[in-house]
Design a protein around this motif. Structure first.
Motif, short mmCIF file in Angstrom:
data_model
loop_
_atom_site.label_atom_id
_atom_site.label_comp_id
_atom_site.label_asym_id
_atom_site.label_seq_id
_atom_site.Cartn_x
_atom_site.Cartn_y
_atom_site.Cartn_z
N ASP A 308 0.83 -1.21 0.00
CA ASP A 308 0.00 0.00 0.00
C ASP A 308 0.86 1.25 0.00
O ASP A 308 0.51 2.25 -0.63
N VAL A 309 1.97 1.21 0.73
CA VAL A 309 2.84 2.38 0.89
C VAL A 309 4.28 1.96 0.64
O VAL A 309 4.72 0.90 1.10
N VAL A 310 5.00 2.80 -0.11
CA VAL A 310 6.43 2.60 -0.35
C VAL A 310 7.18 3.79 0.23
O VAL A 310 6.96 4.93 -0.20
N VAL A 311 8.02 3.55 1.21
CA VAL A 311 8.79 4.61 1.86
C VAL A 311 10.20 4.61 1.28
O VAL A 311 10.92 3.61 1.38
N ILE A 312 10.58 5.72 0.64
CA ILE A 312 11.92 5.85 0.08
C ILE A 312 12.82 6.44 1.16
O ILE A 312 12.77 7.63 1.47
N SER A 313 13.65 5.59 1.77
CA SER A 313 14.51 6.01 2.87
C SER A 313 15.97 5.88 2.46
O SER A 313 16.72 5.04 2.97
N VAL A 314 16.37 6.73 1.52
CA VAL A 314 17.75 6.76 1.03
C VAL A 314 18.22 8.21 1.07
O VAL A 314 17.40 9.15 1.12
N PRO A 315 19.55 8.46 1.04
CA PRO A 315 20.04 9.85 0.98
C PRO A 315 19.52 10.57 -0.26
O PRO A 315 19.25 9.95 -1.30
N MET A 316 19.41 11.89 -0.17
CA MET A 316 18.87 12.67 -1.29
C MET A 316 19.72 12.51 -2.55
O MET A 316 19.18 12.52 -3.66
N ILE A 317 21.02 12.35 -2.40
CA ILE A 317 21.87 12.24 -3.58
C ILE A 317 21.64 10.92 -4.31
O ILE A 317 22.05 10.78 -5.47
N GLU A 318 20.99 9.95 -3.66
CA GLU A 318 20.70 8.66 -4.29
C GLU A 318 19.24 8.53 -4.69
O GLU A 318 18.83 7.48 -5.21
N LEU A 319 18.42 9.57 -4.46
CA LEU A 319 16.98 9.45 -4.69
C LEU A 319 16.67 9.19 -6.16
O LEU A 319 15.91 8.27 -6.49
N GLU A 320 17.20 9.99 -7.05
CA GLU A 320 16.88 9.83 -8.47
C GLU A 320 17.39 8.49 -8.99
O GLU A 320 16.69 7.80 -9.75
N GLU A 321 18.59 8.10 -8.58
CA GLU A 321 19.13 6.81 -9.00
C GLU A 321 18.29 5.66 -8.48
O GLU A 321 18.05 4.67 -9.18
N THR A 322 17.80 5.79 -7.25
CA THR A 322 16.96 4.73 -6.66
C THR A 322 15.66 4.60 -7.42
O THR A 322 15.19 3.47 -7.70
N LEU A 323 15.02 5.73 -7.77
CA LEU A 323 13.77 5.67 -8.51
C LEU A 323 13.97 5.06 -9.90
O LEU A 323 13.11 4.32 -10.40
N GLU A 324 15.10 5.35 -10.54
CA GLU A 324 15.37 4.77 -11.85
C GLU A 324 15.53 3.27 -11.77
O GLU A 324 15.26 2.56 -12.75
N SER A 325 15.97 2.75 -10.64
CA SER A 325 16.16 1.30 -10.49
C SER A 325 14.86 0.57 -10.17
O SER A 325 14.83 -0.66 -10.21
N LEU A 326 13.78 1.32 -9.85
CA LEU A 326 12.52 0.69 -9.50
C LEU A 326 11.64 0.49 -10.74
O LEU A 326 11.67 1.32 -11.65
N PRO A 327 10.86 -0.58 -10.78
CA PRO A 327 9.86 -0.75 -11.85
C PRO A 327 8.69 0.21 -11.58
O PRO A 327 7.77 -0.12 -10.82
N LEU A 328 8.71 1.37 -12.23
CA LEU A 328 7.75 2.43 -11.91
C LEU A 328 6.31 2.02 -12.19
O LEU A 328 5.39 2.51 -11.53
N ASP A 329 6.09 1.13 -13.14
CA ASP A 329 4.73 0.69 -13.42
C ASP A 329 4.10 -0.03 -12.23
O ASP A 329 2.88 0.02 -12.04
N LYS A 330 4.93 -0.68 -11.43
CA LYS A 330 4.42 -1.40 -10.28
C LYS A 330 4.12 -0.48 -9.10
O LYS A 330 3.65 -0.93 -8.04
N LEU A 331 4.43 0.82 -9.25
CA LEU A 331 4.11 1.79 -8.20
C LEU A 331 2.76 2.46 -8.42
O LEU A 331 2.38 3.35 -7.65
N ARG A 332 2.06 2.08 -9.46
CA ARG A 332 0.74 2.67 -9.72
C ARG A 332 -0.22 2.33 -8.58
O ARG A 332 -0.21 1.23 -8.03
N ASN A 333 -1.04 3.33 -8.26
CA ASN A 333 -2.06 3.20 -7.21
C ASN A 333 -1.47 2.90 -5.84
O ASN A 333 -2.15 2.36 -4.96
N LYS A 334 -0.21 3.26 -5.65
CA LYS A 334 0.42 3.13 -4.34
C LYS A 334 0.74 4.52 -3.80
O LYS A 334 0.72 5.51 -4.53
N LEU A 335 1.02 4.60 -2.53
CA LEU A 335 1.45 5.84 -1.89
C LEU A 335 2.96 5.78 -1.70
O LEU A 335 3.47 4.88 -1.03
N VAL A 336 3.67 6.74 -2.29
CA VAL A 336 5.13 6.82 -2.16
C VAL A 336 5.44 7.95 -1.19
O VAL A 336 4.99 9.09 -1.37
N VAL A 337 6.23 7.64 -0.16
CA VAL A 337 6.57 8.59 0.89
C VAL A 337 8.08 8.78 0.90
O VAL A 337 8.84 7.80 0.91
#
Length: 545
Positions: A308-337
């Motif tokens: 239901d909820v995905v918490v991104i708990s990484v340093p800010m300098i790794e945020l964009e790289e972390t999102l690129e490594s995730l299958p973004l289609d599988k984040l549909r209809n979820k809450l990203v924090v």
């Protein structure tokens, strides 16, 4: 006025005849059964809607177009069923109860504090307190009672004088407590309160969360049985409430990145929700200790499934790289924090990269693993893009229940208030190496505060600190200012040291000169004495024999 009243009735969980009346008028209007079987000009069943409670919609079989349209999900309308005979005898310890009372206090310093202490000293929780101007009838009653009391103990003339001194305007207090009036602690608290108050009346004890008990519940059940099988009827008594679902709702929350801060958050969230985590490093041991299910990075699909909820708990300098490594289609209809110390940059990245049907919550929990309790600690958040408000509220409620200071603020405002302070704090903490601050059995409060700053900042990773530097436009300016301030302090110290040395030298020179003058004066005095003795011996008469 009509629309406003219907909107006020929205989200009412208790059946109300007034709500039914207004909703019936609207439903007949929609179905063309009012106004002479004609809809108002321009209104058709296709373009006309009503704002009402879920129960009213079910009662009149209206098609629900949208749920949760209120701008504040915590707003509720409260209805009370009044009667001469209460239901307190039908309450027991298994039924959560409330008690409402009204009391007045003398106009003296600390009167309200002493009254509330009657409950707090006995661990009786209070949920609501309001002050209202006292009604004329109650004020006249208190005046009459005071007059009778005075007449019983003194003459009529003295009572007349005292009656003139009574205040013309007073307040009464309305209080809700989360216990039944039959509880022993509440009985003692009420007895103590009556000793301090001029007037105290128990309005009644009743079940919390809109439960029905006793003869009220029996009457509603009888009406439901009588209406069974009839067309366009529904149960008058709700078997369950939306609030019940919210209290029992267990979110499936996944942590992307399970460092020190992610582990700290999971300890708080695991008390209510089902947690899992994923990290580049093997965090299986830490996850097991915190009752969290661990997934390796190669099993990302299984990790995201059903969350239901995905918490991104990484340093800010790794945020964009972390999102690129995730299958973004599988984040549909979820809450990203995101839980970064700054929010403007993460919000930009998340809104740009995530699908449009993904909810986004930007947060800054202004605490860390070193904090013992969360009572009063700020939790700043922004609902950057929220469609499922109940899910977001359920996530935030964990920190509300922990008594955090919940602050909803735009990311730009948050960064303008916090960015500079956070960077300077962490910079200062990293400059204060623990070797510079040794443990001391006796220390001032200022020294202890510096030790706390050093401990809190050194526990955070350098990547987090670098994020505060990189994504703050004024970080370099602040760094130069700190450097200039340090150089300025060094110059002032050097100047003060030189001044003191010169002053000491000047004092030493003056002292040497004074000693030389003293020696010269003593020498002159000595020579003058010797010359006088020589002259005296030369003129002394000889003895003639």
């Amino acid at each position: 006025m009509f629309d406003a009243y219907i909107y006020m009735m929205y989200k009412s969980h208790v059946h109300c005849n007034v709500t039914q009346l207004f909703t019936e008028m609207i439903s007949k209007s929609i179905l063309g059964e009012a106004f002479g079987n004609q809809m108002p000009e321009g209104c058709t069943p296709e373009n006309t809607a009503a704002i009402a409670s879920n129960l009213a919609g079910q009662t009149f079989e209206l098609e629900c177009k949208e749920e949760g349209i209120e701008d504040d999900d915590s707003n509720f309308t409260r209805f009370l069923l009044l009667g001469r005979r209460g239901v307190v005898q039908h309450l027991n310890k298994k039924i959560p109860s409330k008690t409402s009372l009204v009391f007045t206090l003398p106009n003296s310093a600390g009167a309200l504090y002493k009254a509330l202490a009657c409950f707090s000293l006995r661990d009786v929780d209070m949920s609501k307190i309001e002050s209202r101007p006292m009604s004329a009838a109650l004020l006249n009653y208190l005046r009459f009672r005071n007059t009778v009391t005075q007449m019983g103990g003194s003459s009529s003339s003295s009572s007349s004088n005292n009656r003139g001194k009574l205040p013309r305007f007073r307040y009464c207090f309305y209080l809700d407590i989360l216990s039944s009036e039959l509880d022993e602690g509440v009985q003692n608290a009420l007895h103590h309160l009556r000793e301090q108050s001029d007037y105290c009346r128990i309005l009644g004890s009743y079940p919390a969360n809109s439960r029905l008990v006793g003869p009220v519940a029996d009457a509603v059940e009888a009406l439901d049985a009588a209406n069974a099988g009839k067309k366009h009827t529904t149960d008058l008594r709700l078997k369950s409430l939306p609030s019940d679902d919210e209290e029992a709702r267990q979110l499936k929350i996944g942590f992307v990145g399970y460092g020190a801060f992610g582990q700290f958050l999971s300890k708080k969230l695991s008390e209510q929700h089902n947690l899992r985590c994923i990290d580049k490093l093997d965090k299986s041991k830490e996850a097991e200790e915190n009752n969290v299910e661990y997934f390796p990075t190669f099993d990302m699909s299984s990790f995201l499934q059903g969350l239901d909820v995905v918490v991104i708990s990484v340093p800010m300098i790794e945020l964009e790289e972390t999102l690129e490594s995730l299958p973004l289609d599988k984040l549909r209809n979820k809450l990203v924090v995101e839980v970064c110390p700054l929010n403007a940059y993460p919000r930009t990245i998340l809104t740009r990269m995530l699908p449009a049907d993904t909810d986004i919550l930007c947060t800054n929990p202004m605490f860390g693993p070193e904090v013992q309790g969360l009572d009063g600690v700020p939790f700043v958040y922004e609902k950057a893009r929220i469609r499922d408000t109940s899910r977001a509220s359920c996530f935030l409620s964990t920190f509300e229940q922990a008594r955090c200071q919940m602050v909803e603020m735009a990311s730009e405002d948050h960064d303008s208030y916090v960015a500079d302070a956070e960077f300077v704090t962490h910079l200062t903490g990293r400059l204060l190496d623990r070797n510079l601050l040794p443990a001391s059995p006796v220390s001032s409060r200022e020294y202890a505060a510096l030790c706390d700053v050093a401990d809190m900042t050194t526990n955070d990773t350098f990547d987090m600190f670098f994020g505060l530097f990189k994504y703050n436009d004024r970080a370099k300016e602040l760094l130069n200012t700190m450097r200039d301030n340090l150089a300025s302090v060094e110059r002032k110290l050097a100047a003060k040291e030189a001044y003191l040395a010169a002053s000491a030298e000047m004092k030493n020179t003056d002292r040497q000169k004074l000693l030389a003058e003293c020696r010269l004066l003593l020498r002159e005095m000595s020579q003058s004495t010797e010359s006088k003795e020589s002259v005296s011996s030369s003129i002394e008469p000889k003895d003639d024999k």
